[in-house]
Scaffold this active site. Structure first.
Site, PDB file in Angstrom:
ATOM      1  N   HIS A  18      11.383  26.078  90.835  1.00 33.30           N
ATOM      2  CA  HIS A  18      10.683  26.832  89.785  1.00 33.30           C
ATOM      3  C   HIS A  18       9.241  27.155  90.183  1.00 33.30           C
ATOM      4  O   HIS A  18       8.430  27.518  89.348  1.00 33.30           O
ATOM      5  CB  HIS A  18      10.742  26.115  88.430  1.00 33.30           C
ATOM      6  N   SER A  51      36.893  43.216  96.516  1.00 31.04           N
ATOM      7  CA  SER A  51      36.587  41.836  96.863  1.00 31.04           C
ATOM      8  C   SER A  51      37.822  40.981  96.699  1.00 31.04           C
ATOM      9  O   SER A  51      38.504  41.057  95.670  1.00 31.04           O
ATOM     10  CB  SER A  51      35.476  41.285  95.961  1.00 31.04           C
ATOM     11  N   GLY A 109      24.806  28.037  91.570  1.00 31.95           N
ATOM     12  CA  GLY A 109      23.399  27.941  91.949  1.00 31.95           C
ATOM     13  C   GLY A 109      23.200  27.976  93.455  1.00 31.95           C
ATOM     14  O   GLY A 109      22.162  27.575  93.967  1.00 31.95           O
ATOM     15  N   LEU A 110      24.207  28.486  94.190  1.00 34.19           N
ATOM     16  CA  LEU A 110      24.128  28.508  95.651  1.00 34.19           C
ATOM     17  C   LEU A 110      24.006  29.943  96.169  1.00 34.19           C
ATOM     18  O   LEU A 110      24.189  30.215  97.339  1.00 34.19           O
ATOM     19  CB  LEU A 110      25.339  27.782  96.256  1.00 34.19           C
ATOM     20  N   GLU A 145      19.029  43.314  92.176  1.00 29.99           N
ATOM     21  CA  GLU A 145      19.424  42.280  91.197  1.00 29.99           C
ATOM     22  C   GLU A 145      18.561  42.359  89.936  1.00 29.99           C
ATOM     23  O   GLU A 145      19.059  42.220  88.823  1.00 29.99           O
ATOM     24  CB  GLU A 145      19.359  40.883  91.837  1.00 29.99           C
ATOM     25  N   ASP A 157      16.113  33.749  96.970  1.00 33.41           N
ATOM     26  CA  ASP A 157      17.520  33.770  97.360  1.00 33.41           C
ATOM     27  C   ASP A 157      17.808  34.812  98.433  1.00 33.41           C
ATOM     28  O   ASP A 157      18.475  34.532  99.433  1.00 33.41           O
ATOM     29  CB  ASP A 157      18.406  34.059  96.144  1.00 33.41           C
ATOM     30  N   TYR A 209      15.292  29.358  80.891  1.00 29.63           N
ATOM     31  CA  TYR A 209      14.578  29.866  82.076  1.00 29.63           C
ATOM     32  C   TYR A 209      13.426  30.769  81.617  1.00 29.63           C
ATOM     33  O   TYR A 209      12.285  30.621  82.068  1.00 29.63           O
ATOM     34  CB  TYR A 209      15.553  30.650  82.968  1.00 29.63           C
TER      35      TYR A 209
HETATM   36  P1  ADP Z   1      25.123  32.414  92.014  1.00 27.96           P
HETATM   37  O1  ADP Z   1      24.313  33.434  92.724  1.00 27.96           O
HETATM   38  O2  ADP Z   1      24.389  31.138  91.769  1.00 27.96           O
HETATM   39  O3  ADP Z   1      26.456  32.154  92.632  1.00 27.96           O
HETATM   40  P2  ADP Z   1      25.058  34.435  89.975  1.00 27.96           P
HETATM   41  O4  ADP Z   1      25.417  34.409  88.527  1.00 27.96           O
HETATM   42  O5  ADP Z   1      23.693  34.834  90.352  1.00 27.96           O
HETATM   43  O6  ADP Z   1      25.426  32.982  90.554  1.00 27.96           O
HETATM   44  O7  ADP Z   1      26.052  35.418  90.728  1.00 27.96           O
HETATM   45  C1  ADP Z   1      27.448  35.269  90.583  1.00 27.96           C
HETATM   46  C2  ADP Z   1      28.079  36.653  90.429  1.00 27.96           C
HETATM   47  O8  ADP Z   1      28.003  37.352  91.686  1.00 27.96           O
HETATM   48  C3  ADP Z   1      29.563  36.597  90.123  1.00 27.96           C
HETATM   49  O9  ADP Z   1      29.776  36.486  88.736  1.00 27.96           O
HETATM   50  C4  ADP Z   1      30.048  37.928  90.665  1.00 27.96           C
HETATM   51  O10 ADP Z   1      29.776  38.982  89.758  1.00 27.96           O
HETATM   52  C5  ADP Z   1      29.157  38.137  91.874  1.00 27.96           C
HETATM   53  N1  ADP Z   1      29.802  37.711  93.138  1.00 27.96           N
HETATM   54  C6  ADP Z   1      29.323  36.799  94.013  1.00 27.96           C
HETATM   55  N2  ADP Z   1      30.118  36.699  95.101  1.00 27.96           N
HETATM   56  C7  ADP Z   1      31.133  37.573  94.911  1.00 27.96           C
HETATM   57  C8  ADP Z   1      32.276  37.976  95.687  1.00 27.96           C
HETATM   58  N3  ADP Z   1      32.544  37.447  96.885  1.00 27.96           N
HETATM   59  N4  ADP Z   1      33.089  38.917  95.166  1.00 27.96           N
HETATM   60  C9  ADP Z   1      32.833  39.474  93.973  1.00 27.96           C
HETATM   61  N5  ADP Z   1      31.781  39.156  93.217  1.00 27.96           N
HETATM   62  C10 ADP Z   1      30.925  38.220  93.657  1.00 27.96           C
HETATM   63 MG    MG Z   2      22.529  34.321  91.984  1.00 32.66          MG
END
Ligand code: ADP
Ligand code: MG
Length: 368
Positions: A18, A51, A109-110, A145, A157, A209
């Site tokens: 943070h 995807s 969160g990764l 984003e 990130d 947040y």
């Molecule tokens: P984090 O970045 O922590 O994993 P986020 O909420 O920021 O969580 O992002 C997750 C979102 O990113 C998913 O809900 C989806 O919309 C998108 N996403 C991530 N990876 C993929 C993938 N390989 N295929 C499709 N969508 C994806």
């Molecule tokens: Mg994210």
């Protein structure tokens, strides 16, 4: 026939939580998990996205029509947002066929979202010869984003996914974006860093947040600095007593002590004393739990049970209220620590956490 395959990793933040929206330092490293994109250019201006991780037919969008708020919503907003951000920056990007496959845990969160953006940007940068350096490329992904997807994330990130180097953690100054690659070779000293995905995500996290962010901004304004990063650790007590609103004090204490912890982690790594990170991670967790108040019972349980099993240190990582924790342990103890965390989750009736070893891995790259 595809023209090539690119990969971009997820990331985990070692220390500096943070601090990014307070102009401070963060220190992520890239995970071995990545999102791969198999890509070919198209000359009809169509972006065709598929995807393996998302159900449904491929989505086709006209690159010339892309604009924030006009997308169909859902996962394709991330790559479509990247194409929009590139084009909006005046770069000549045409259509493409892109197929994604990923082993980055989603929503843990990764940074699966940054991996998706960065792999898209890098592939198009190479194929359309846009000439972008890594940091400006990460900036455009962040813009995708923030503006196109509508998620108010910092620059960490995308920078981590684009710029990390294997065997190193990335020290990033989020004020001026200067970066340093700090050697972080755990295996060489018999250590392991475990990532524990609690698989929980508490619903109120986005509002919380926003409140933390607004609180930090009010505190900076009250203290007459442009961001809390400008409050020196030596001046912390004076700053706390100068604040009239007592609810802001714990926020300031976390941000300022966390900045100091980043400095101590960097010093320990530069002195080759990796084990000294353990207590710093645990101290960081206490600060996020007690002062910043963004932990949750599952994250606290990871930390408690890992330490009880002999881990050197542990802390929650990421936004909070769920997601993942990291645990630093002697490699010889990692199986014991893992099973102890799993047992303590089972005893509480929580879903089994996903645990993996995080070796500092390379940033985004072309792989075929
Ligand atoms: P984090 O970045 O922590 O994993 P986020 O909420 O920021 O969580 O992002 C997750 C979102 O990113 C998913 O809900 C989806 O919309 C998108 N996403 C991530 N990876 C993929 C993938 N390989 N295929 C499709 N969508 C994806
Ligand atoms: Mg994210």
């Amino acid at each position: 026939m595809s023209e090539g395959v690119w990969a971009a990793p997820g990331r985990v933040n070692l220390i500096g939580e943070h601090t990014d929206y307070n102009d401070g330092f963060v220190m992520p490293f890239a995970l071995p998990h990545s999102t791969r994109a198999t890509v070919s250019r198209r000359d009809d201006g169509v972006l065709r996205l598929r995807s393996a991780g998302a159900r449904g037919a491929p989505v086709e969008l006209r690159t010339a029509d892309l604009a924030p708020g006009r997308g169909p919503g859902g996962w394709t907003d991330y790559p479509a947002g990247v194409v929009w951000a590139l084009r909006d920056a005046g770069l000549k990007v045409g259509g493409a066929d892109i197929v994604y496959e990923s082993d980055v845990p989603v929503g843990a969160g990764l940074s699966s979202s940054a991996a998706l953006e960065v792999v898209t940007a890098l592939a198009l940068n190479d194929l359309y010869e846009l000439g972008l350096e890594r940091q400006p490329l990460a900036r455009l992904c962040q813009r995708a984003e923030n503006v196109y997807v509508g998620a108010p994330t910092g620059i960490m990130d995308q920078t981590a996914s684009a710029c990390c180097v294997a065997g190193h953690a990335l020290l990033l100054d989020t004020r001026d974006l200067s970066q340093w690659q700090i050697p972080f070779d755990l295996a060489a000293v018999g250590l392991e860093l475990l990532v524990v995905d609690t698989r929980v995500h508490h619903a109120h996290s986005e509002g919380e947040y926003g409140r933390r962010r607004a609180g930090c901004e009010s505190a900076a304004a009250a203290l007459g600095v442009s961001a809390l990063r400008d409050v020196a650790y030596a001046d912390l007590e004076a700053a706390l007593s100068a604040l009239e609103d007592p609810s802001l004090r714990p926020l300031v204490r976390h941000i300022v002590t966390e900045g100091h912890r980043v400095e101590r982690v960097v010093s320990a790594l530069r002195a080759d004393d990796v084990r000294a990170l353990g207590p710093l991670l645990t101290e960081g967790h206490a600060s996020l739990r007690d002062d910043f108040a963004i932990s949750c019972p599952e994250l606290d349980l990871v930390v408690e049970s890992a330490l009880a099993a002999g881990a050197l240190g542990a802390r929650m990582t990421g936004g909070g209220f769920g997601g993942s924790a990291i645990v630093l342990t002697e490699a010889s103890l990692s199986a014991t620590v893992t099973s102890s965390v799993a047992k303590s989750f089972a005893a509480k009736g929580y879903e089994e956490p996903r645990v993996f070893s995080a070796v500092p891995s390379p940033g985004a790259r072309r792989v075929a």
